[in-house]
Motif scaffolding. Structure first.
Motif, PDB file in Angstrom:
ATOM      1  N   LEU A 468       0.832  -1.204   0.000  1.00 28.43           N
ATOM      2  CA  LEU A 468       0.000   0.000   0.000  1.00 28.43           C
ATOM      3  C   LEU A 468       0.870   1.258   0.000  1.00 28.43           C
ATOM      4  CD1 LEU A 468      -2.912  -0.875   2.456  1.00 28.43           C
ATOM      5  CD2 LEU A 468      -2.895  -0.926  -0.042  1.00 28.43           C
ATOM      6  N   ALA A 469       2.003   1.199   0.665  1.00 20.81           N
ATOM      7  CA  ALA A 469       2.916   2.343   0.653  1.00 20.81           C
ATOM      8  C   ALA A 469       3.423   2.605  -0.754  1.00 20.81           C
ATOM      9  CB  ALA A 469       4.092   2.085   1.599  1.00 20.81           C
ATOM     10  N   THR A 470       3.656   1.542  -1.519  1.00 19.91           N
ATOM     11  CA  THR A 470       4.093   1.696  -2.912  1.00 19.91           C
ATOM     12  C   THR A 470       2.946   2.172  -3.794  1.00 19.91           C
ATOM     13  OG1 THR A 470       5.772  -0.025  -2.658  1.00 19.91           O
ATOM     14  CG2 THR A 470       5.058   0.486  -4.899  1.00 19.91           C
ATOM     15  N   ALA A 471       1.769   1.605  -3.604  1.00 22.40           N
ATOM     16  CA  ALA A 471       0.630   1.944  -4.463  1.00 22.40           C
ATOM     17  C   ALA A 471       0.217   3.399  -4.316  1.00 22.40           C
ATOM     18  CB  ALA A 471      -0.546   1.027  -4.135  1.00 22.40           C
ATOM     19  N   TYR A 472       0.273   3.927  -3.090  1.00 19.05           N
ATOM     20  CA  TYR A 472      -0.247   5.277  -2.843  1.00 19.05           C
ATOM     21  C   TYR A 472       0.821   6.250  -2.358  1.00 19.05           C
ATOM     22  CZ  TYR A 472      -4.525   2.597  -3.167  1.00 19.05           C
ATOM     23  OH  TYR A 472      -5.515   1.769  -3.609  1.00 19.05           O
ATOM     24  N   ASN A 473       2.085   5.806  -2.319  1.00 26.33           N
ATOM     25  CA  ASN A 473       3.206   6.654  -1.904  1.00 26.33           C
ATOM     26  C   ASN A 473       2.904   7.336  -0.568  1.00 26.33           C
ATOM     27  OD1 ASN A 473       5.748   7.803  -2.107  1.00 26.33           O
ATOM     28  ND2 ASN A 473       4.991   9.599  -3.205  1.00 26.33           N
ATOM     29  N   LYS A 474       2.429   6.539   0.374  1.00 25.60           N
ATOM     30  CA  LYS A 474       2.049   7.042   1.685  1.00 25.60           C
ATOM     31  C   LYS A 474       2.376   5.983   2.725  1.00 25.60           C
ATOM     32  CE  LYS A 474      -1.979   8.560   4.349  1.00 25.60           C
ATOM     33  NZ  LYS A 474      -3.455   8.698   4.363  1.00 25.60           N
ATOM     34  N   THR A 475       2.901   6.418   3.854  1.00 22.97           N
ATOM     35  CA  THR A 475       3.276   5.467   4.897  1.00 22.97           C
ATOM     36  C   THR A 475       2.384   5.631   6.123  1.00 22.97           C
ATOM     37  OG1 THR A 475       4.926   6.998   5.790  1.00 22.97           O
ATOM     38  CG2 THR A 475       5.673   5.406   4.160  1.00 22.97           C
ATOM     39  N   ASP A 476       1.826   4.532   6.563  1.00 21.33           N
ATOM     40  CA  ASP A 476       1.038   4.490   7.796  1.00 21.33           C
ATOM     41  C   ASP A 476       1.496   3.284   8.608  1.00 21.33           C
ATOM     42  OD1 ASP A 476      -0.862   6.715   7.482  1.00 21.33           O
ATOM     43  OD2 ASP A 476      -1.624   5.554   5.791  1.00 21.33           O
ATOM     44  N   TRP A 477       2.227   3.552   9.677  1.00 20.74           N
ATOM     45  CA  TRP A 477       2.643   2.473  10.574  1.00 20.74           C
ATOM     46  C   TRP A 477       1.487   2.193  11.518  1.00 20.74           C
ATOM     47  CZ3 TRP A 477       7.265  -0.196  10.337  1.00 20.74           C
ATOM     48  CH2 TRP A 477       8.200   0.299   9.430  1.00 20.74           C
ATOM     49  N   VAL A 478       0.966   0.997  11.465  1.00 14.93           N
ATOM     50  CA  VAL A 478      -0.240   0.661  12.212  1.00 14.93           C
ATOM     51  C   VAL A 478       0.026  -0.529  13.131  1.00 14.93           C
ATOM     52  CG1 VAL A 478      -1.783   1.549  10.430  1.00 14.93           C
ATOM     53  CG2 VAL A 478      -1.074  -0.852  10.365  1.00 14.93           C
ATOM     54  N   LYS A 479      -0.880  -0.703  14.065  1.00 12.42           N
ATOM     55  CA  LYS A 479      -0.789  -1.811  15.014  1.00 12.42           C
ATOM     56  C   LYS A 479      -1.146  -3.112  14.309  1.00 12.42           C
ATOM     57  CE  LYS A 479      -2.999  -3.313  19.330  1.00 12.42           C
ATOM     58  NZ  LYS A 479      -3.944  -2.893  20.392  1.00 12.42           N
ATOM     59  N   GLY A 480      -0.201  -4.045  14.291  1.00 18.28           N
ATOM     60  CA  GLY A 480      -0.465  -5.353  13.710  1.00 18.28           C
ATOM     61  C   GLY A 480      -1.264  -6.222  14.652  1.00 18.28           C
ATOM     62  N   TYR A 481      -0.766  -6.358  15.859  1.00 13.97           N
ATOM     63  CA  TYR A 481      -1.494  -7.099  16.886  1.00 13.97           C
ATOM     64  C   TYR A 481      -0.859  -6.827  18.231  1.00 13.97           C
ATOM     65  CZ  TYR A 481       2.131 -10.723  17.490  1.00 13.97           C
ATOM     66  OH  TYR A 481       3.288 -11.396  17.783  1.00 13.97           O
ATOM     67  N   GLN A 482      -1.587  -7.182  19.275  1.00  9.30           N
ATOM     68  CA  GLN A 482      -1.097  -7.122  20.646  1.00  9.30           C
ATOM     69  C   GLN A 482      -1.068  -8.541  21.189  1.00  9.30           C
ATOM     70  OE1 GLN A 482      -2.960  -4.093  22.936  1.00  9.30           O
ATOM     71  NE2 GLN A 482      -2.008  -4.680  24.870  1.00  9.30           N
ATOM     72  N   PHE A 483       0.047  -8.912  21.781  1.00  8.02           N
ATOM     73  CA  PHE A 483       0.231 -10.288  22.228  1.00  8.02           C
ATOM     74  C   PHE A 483      -0.893 -10.736  23.152  1.00  8.02           C
ATOM     75  CE2 PHE A 483       1.762 -13.496  25.160  1.00  8.02           C
ATOM     76  CZ  PHE A 483       2.370 -14.420  24.318  1.00  8.02           C
ATOM     77  N   SER A 484      -1.251  -9.921  24.118  1.00  2.86           N
ATOM     78  CA  SER A 484      -2.224 -10.319  25.140  1.00  2.86           C
ATOM     79  C   SER A 484      -3.616 -10.549  24.569  1.00  2.86           C
ATOM     80  CB  SER A 484      -2.294  -9.269  26.252  1.00  2.86           C
ATOM     81  OG  SER A 484      -2.673  -8.013  25.718  1.00  2.86           O
TER      82      SER A 484
END
Length: 558
Positions: A468-484
């Motif tokens: 998605l960063a390549t497709a839209y030239n935009k970076t969004d670092w998001v939460k993948g998951y939380q262990f608990s």
């Protein structure tokens, strides 16, 4: 008719609530009792003394409502006050935003303080490729082809932040470090230290001359180390030596090599952190860290006034690949391996005697390499004897001092259980990489540590969707998951029992969500058919074939 008019007038009179005669008597008595004054009420029911309108409480007590003009005036005043409050609030927000923008590079990511909780990052496998070119496809490793006879088509989209199948451009590393500074503000958490578990340098440098290789490795380590210092100027960063951080993959220095001295000159500021607050600045001396690092690239640093020790191991000395690839004499190699193992045991004994807690960090873990996915290609990482001795130390002799073991190298999100021959166990957490070379999204972890009991509580894994960063030239670092939340348990800590529970649930048909969460997280939310995402998207959006194919062309990445 007259009576009807009178009834109508009485029913619409805004100032009267009761029968005229009763109200006259009530008003007169109440006015006399409350103020000592007599008030006259005219035949049409109006009060002739205006003083009563100066006291809202008295008006309420006698059941008289405000006249319309007074109600309008009060509504107007309330509106003005609300607008004034909103204007003030907006002005404060603008000032706060301006200060954050002006001070962004100088603001440290320590937002809140909690005496019993610490947070730290685990980042690894940066793999900076100084020759990365955003226009070239993964078939050329995102580098311009060195063979003029080979025709390569330029990629359909420029991948400024990296491409699956290639190592990291400097823009990806910079962007990840910026995200690591922003996340503490958005989550209201503070960062106490960083584990950077090796491999600052890119893959596939085999065709370079020795001088070219030396400069490429040196420049890659220099750039990544400098950016870490700039991102965390007052937070200690504890790096570990990876197999790509030497001059030639797995080629550990020996003899007259000064490579460890060169690396230490760049990493000493990260480790010793002269700008750190007192409780985070390592109390271990410069000379003590330097002595073992120059000997074999490993060290110990004590923080929190000696309550916690970080032991950074150079596990290349226990790795089978070194003997296969390097020309280091076997006796020199195994002597260095034995010395590190003896030093490691001594540090655990010291920690035990001091009631000190320990975090262990390294690059290549023990266990089996499962990347290629077929039995004939499964290879062990460490020599069997070193695996057994190490396991005996962490699982049987000193498990009570170990907070956790943090390793890397696999580029995948994974776990390991180390079982001693006597049945005792210990656990490892394997962090995924920043480099997207092996079909995973770039990622890093934010760990949570209970300083009261020195136990791991939780972690959150953040990632960048590289397609998605390549497709839209935009970076969004998001939460993948939380262990608990992905692996719920009655056990509130991440410890050996918790990882054993997780492992058993992976093959439990009644706990299928554990397997699904693990399978997605292992690739850091990247699936082998991830590029089909745009096919599905275009099929949903466009039912006309030409529009559908135009949509595919618009989202073509390579």
């Amino acid at each position: 008719m007259a009576n009807c008019d009178k009834d109508q007038a009485d029913s619409t009179t805004p100032l009267l609530h009761h029968d005229q005669q009763q109200l006259d008597t009530s008003l007169s008595k109440h006015a006399s009792l409350t103020t000592g004054k007599d008030y006259d009420i005219s035949s049409d029911g109006r009060i002739t003394n205006n003083d009563i309108f100066n006291d809202d409480e008295e008006m309420a007590m006698v059941g008289i409502r405000d006249p319309p003009f007074r109600r309008y005036k009060r509504r107007t005043c309330t509106l003005v006050r609300c607008l004034a409050c909103l204007a003030t609030l907006l002005m404060l927000m603008c000032i706060t935003l301006l200060v954050m923008i002006l001070c962004y590079d100088r603001v440290l990511p320590t937002v809140t303080t909690d005496q019993d909780i610490a947070h730290f990052y685990h980042m690894t496998d940066f793999h900076l490729d100084l020759k990365y070119n955003a226009s070239w496809p993964s078939s050329t490793f995102c580098r311009p082809s060195s063979n003029p006879n080979i025709s390569v088509q330029i990629a359909a989209k420029q991948a400024y932040y990296g491409r699956i199948g290639c190592d990291s451009p400097y823009t990806l590393i910079d962007n990840a470090l910026v995200a690591s500074k922003v996340i503490p503000f958005t989550t209201q958490q503070h960062i106490d230290f960083v584990l950077a578990s090796g491999d600052f340098v890119s893959h596939r440098l085999g065709g370079l001359s020795h001088n070219e290789l030396y400069l490429r490795v040196l420049n890659s380590v220099t750039y990544t180390s400098t950016r870490l210092i700039q991102a965390f100027p007052a937070i200690p960063v504890f790096p570990a030596v990876g197999n790509n951080d030497v001059i030639g993959d797995y080629l550990v220095p020996y003899g007259n090599s000064d490579w460890y001295e060169t690396v230490f000159s760049m990493w000493s500021s990260l480790i010793l952190c002269p700008l750190c607050p007192d409780h985070l600045r390592p109390i271990t001396s410069f000379n003590a860290i330097r002595q073992t690092f120059l000997k074999g690239g490993y060290y110990k640093a004590e923080i929190y006034n000696g309550q916690l020790a970080i032991i950074s191991l150079n596990t290349l000395y226990w790795d089978t690949e070194v003997i296969q690839r390097s020309d280091i004499p076997h006796d020199v190699f195994f002597r260095a391996a034995d010395e590190q193992l003896a030093w490691f045991r001594l540090q655990l004994e010291i920690a035990s005697n001091k009631s000190q807690s320990v975090i262990i960090e390294g690059h290549v873990p023990p266990g089996v390499d499962t990347y290629l996915g077929s039995k004939k290609d499964y290879v062990r990482y460490w020599f069997t004897n070193y695996t057994e001795v190490y396991t005996h130390y962490v699982a049987t002799l000193f498990p009570h001092v170990i907070v956790g073991q943090f390793f890397a190298h696999m580029h995948k999100d994974d776990f390991r259980l180390l079982r001693d021959s006597n049945g005792m166990s210990s656990f490892m957490l394997l962090a995924p990489s920043l480099s997207p070379i092996y079909s995973n999204n770039p990622s890093f972890r934010l760990m949570t540590l209970d300083k009261k009991d020195w136990k791991l509580l939780d972690y959150v894994q953040y990632y960048l969707d590289i397609d998605l960063a390549t497709a839209y030239n935009k970076t969004d670092w998001v939460k993948g998951y939380q262990f608990s939340t992905s692996y719920p348990s009655k056990n509130k800590y991440i410890n050996t029992e918790r990882i054993e529970e997780l492992s058993s649930n992976l093959i439990n048909p009644l706990k299928v969500k554990y397997w699904l969460n693990y399978a997605v997280a292992r690739q850091v939310q990247y699936q082998f058919m991830a590029k089909m995402r745009f096919v599905y998207f275009c099929a949903i959006e466009f039912i006309q074939y030409r529009s559908f194919t135009n949509c595919l062309d618009a989202h073509k990445l390579e």
